[in-house]
Design a protein around this motif. Structure first.
Motif, PDB file in Angstrom:
ATOM      1  N   HIS A   1     -49.050  55.563-150.484  1.00 31.70           N
ATOM      2  CA  HIS A   1     -49.087  56.080-149.110  1.00 31.70           C
ATOM      3  C   HIS A   1     -47.658  56.178-148.564  1.00 31.70           C
ATOM      4  O   HIS A   1     -46.873  55.227-148.691  1.00 31.70           O
TER       5      HIS A   1
ATOM      6  N   SER B   1     -56.892  55.076-156.547  1.00 32.66           N
ATOM      7  CA  SER B   1     -56.810  54.996-155.088  1.00 32.66           C
ATOM      8  C   SER B   1     -55.349  54.972-154.629  1.00 32.66           C
ATOM      9  O   SER B   1     -54.428  54.726-155.424  1.00 32.66           O
ATOM     10  N   THR B   2     -55.128  55.199-153.346  1.00 37.31           N
ATOM     11  CA  THR B   2     -53.785  55.441-152.824  1.00 37.31           C
ATOM     12  C   THR B   2     -52.837  54.265-153.017  1.00 37.31           C
ATOM     13  O   THR B   2     -51.702  54.422-153.474  1.00 37.31           O
TER      14      THR B   2
ATOM     15  N   ALA C   1     -59.008  60.046-151.249  1.00 35.79           N
ATOM     16  CA  ALA C   1     -57.667  60.095-150.668  1.00 35.79           C
ATOM     17  C   ALA C   1     -57.791  60.168-149.152  1.00 35.79           C
ATOM     18  O   ALA C   1     -58.717  60.806-148.626  1.00 35.79           O
TER      19      ALA C   1
ATOM     20  N   ALA D   1     -59.727  62.488-156.535  1.00 35.63           N
ATOM     21  CA  ALA D   1     -58.634  61.533-156.705  1.00 35.63           C
ATOM     22  C   ALA D   1     -58.541  61.078-158.159  1.00 35.63           C
ATOM     23  O   ALA D   1     -57.451  60.925-158.715  1.00 35.63           O
TER      24      ALA D   1
END
Length: 387
Positions: free
Chosen positions: A192, A187-188, A158, A258
């Motif tokens: 975001h 994953s982000t 992250a 994450a």
């Protein structure tokens, strides 16, 4: 002399792009080779939910209509990667040779990923433009009806600051190129905060996050069982042993954190509370693309009787994930055709940490998915909330 009657002309069947982030990885290679094999009738579509009877009338793109390309930071050609997977038992022996032409065609459409660590040559917005141009060029060059971008790259930590990590650059590029986006990783991506406005204004469908393929798939079944039978779960601990690219990536504690966030969310959502215990992830390179996951569940029965349930899941993540990637690509392309926009909560069946509001039990998620397939049958049936 009478003129010869003219034969009716038929337009070529539309084709759709699947742009894979991490296009030379194990999951992507298995998906590309598997799609070619199933389309050619070489293997049955085992594991593909969209090939089962409830989805037959959903007007999904045919597997033969899918064209693959993508971004990757490695340069091992897809045919060679497929050979490695066959040697490891992930792909059937002989399959890389049987679908060699399709692997070569997809490999020609893979562009360099990025940015490299510490890169200062381009701004983040410039990288987004580069990636978006690659996707648009792919659609134009292949004369595609449209494309979906699917992230199947290794898990990234992250972000520690406000900058956009690579997964978010790719996600922004997908929307900038006018393509729906699916995040099959923890994953982000679009999560975001800086991309919230873009996701809303793009008027494109998107789905994710983190494909539910093994240990968490089982948790999403067992959690509701304990709840429905009024059995009190005191502790739920797990261990994952895995190798390959995922094992190496998850050896980084930040990347593992994450990954584990989605596993924990499933328990919290299905049980209504988070029990004691955590998941440990160990990199064992000798395992290659295979993994073993253990769960140890401590629970109370009637009159406080202490009981234990232990499970062992052994499988190949690439083989479990690839059919789901093909499912998601087809469903998302069809959703885009229907004019659906925003988070596709109905695809929560496929994810540990799904976007939008929806049930957390696998059985309820499957019901939602079947209802979604029924709506996709008719061009005029898209819910107004998605318009």
């Amino acid at each position: 002399m009478s003129a010869e009657p003219s034969l009716p002309t038929t337009s070529p069947a539309p084709r759709f792009g699947v742009w894979l982030i991490g296009a030379r990885g194990s999951v992507a290679t298995t998906a590309i080779a598997g799609c070619a094999a199933v389309a050619a009738g070489l293997h049955p579509p085992t594991g593909m939910v969209t090939e089962t009877a409830p989805f037959a009338a959903a007007r999904l793109p045919a597997l033969s209509s899918l064209v693959f390309g993508g971004h990757d930071t490695v340069d091992c050609p897809l045919p060679k990667r497929a050979e490695h997977l066959a040697e490891g038992g992930v792909l059937p022996h002989g399959l890389p040779a049987a679908v060699h032409a399709e692997l070569i065609a997809a490999d020609r459409e893979i562009r360099p990923g990025g940015p490299p660590p510490g890169d200062t040559g381009r701004t983040q917005d410039e990288w987004i433009d580069v990636f978006a141009a690659d996707i648009r060029d792919f659609v134009r060059r292949q004369d595609l009806e449209g494309a979906v971008v699917v992230n199947v790259a290794s898990t990234e930590p992250a972000p520690a600051d406000g900058s956009l990590p690579p997964s978010s650059l790719y996600a922004a590029a997908a929307l900038r190129a006018g393509c729906p986006y699916v995040n099959f990783t923890p994953s982000t991506g679009l999560h975001h905060p800086a991309l919230a406005g873009l996701a809303e204004s793009s008027r494109l469908p998107y789905a994710g996050r983190d494909g539910k393929t093994g240990q968490t798939l089982l948790r999403s079944v067992l959690g509701p069982m304990f709840l429905q039978r009024a059995l009190a779960v005191r502790a739920w601990s797990g261990t994952n042993l895995l190798g390959g690219g995922d094992g190496a990536a998850l050896a980084d504690p930040a990347a593992a954190a994450a990954k584990n966030a989605g596993k924990e969310r499933v328990l919290a959502d299905t049980l209504g509370t988070t029990p004691e215990g955590e998941v440990h992830i160990d990199d064992v390179p000798a395992l290659g693309d295979w993994k073993t996951a253990w769960d140890h569940i401590a629970f109370d029965g009637f009159l406080g009787a202490r009981m234990i349930l232990q499970t062992t899941w052994q499988g190949c993540d690439s083989s479990l994930a690839a059919p789901l990637v093909l499912d998601l690509a087809r469903l998302t392309v069809r959703a885009h055709q229907q004019g659906l926009t925003g988070p596709l909560a109905e695809l929560g069946f496929y994810f540990k940490d799904p976007v939008g509001d929806g049930p957390s039990s696998l059985a309820e998620q499957y019901t939602e998915l079947r209802h979604f397939a029924e709506r996709l049958r008719d061009d005029t049936s898209a819910p107004e909330a998605h318009r």
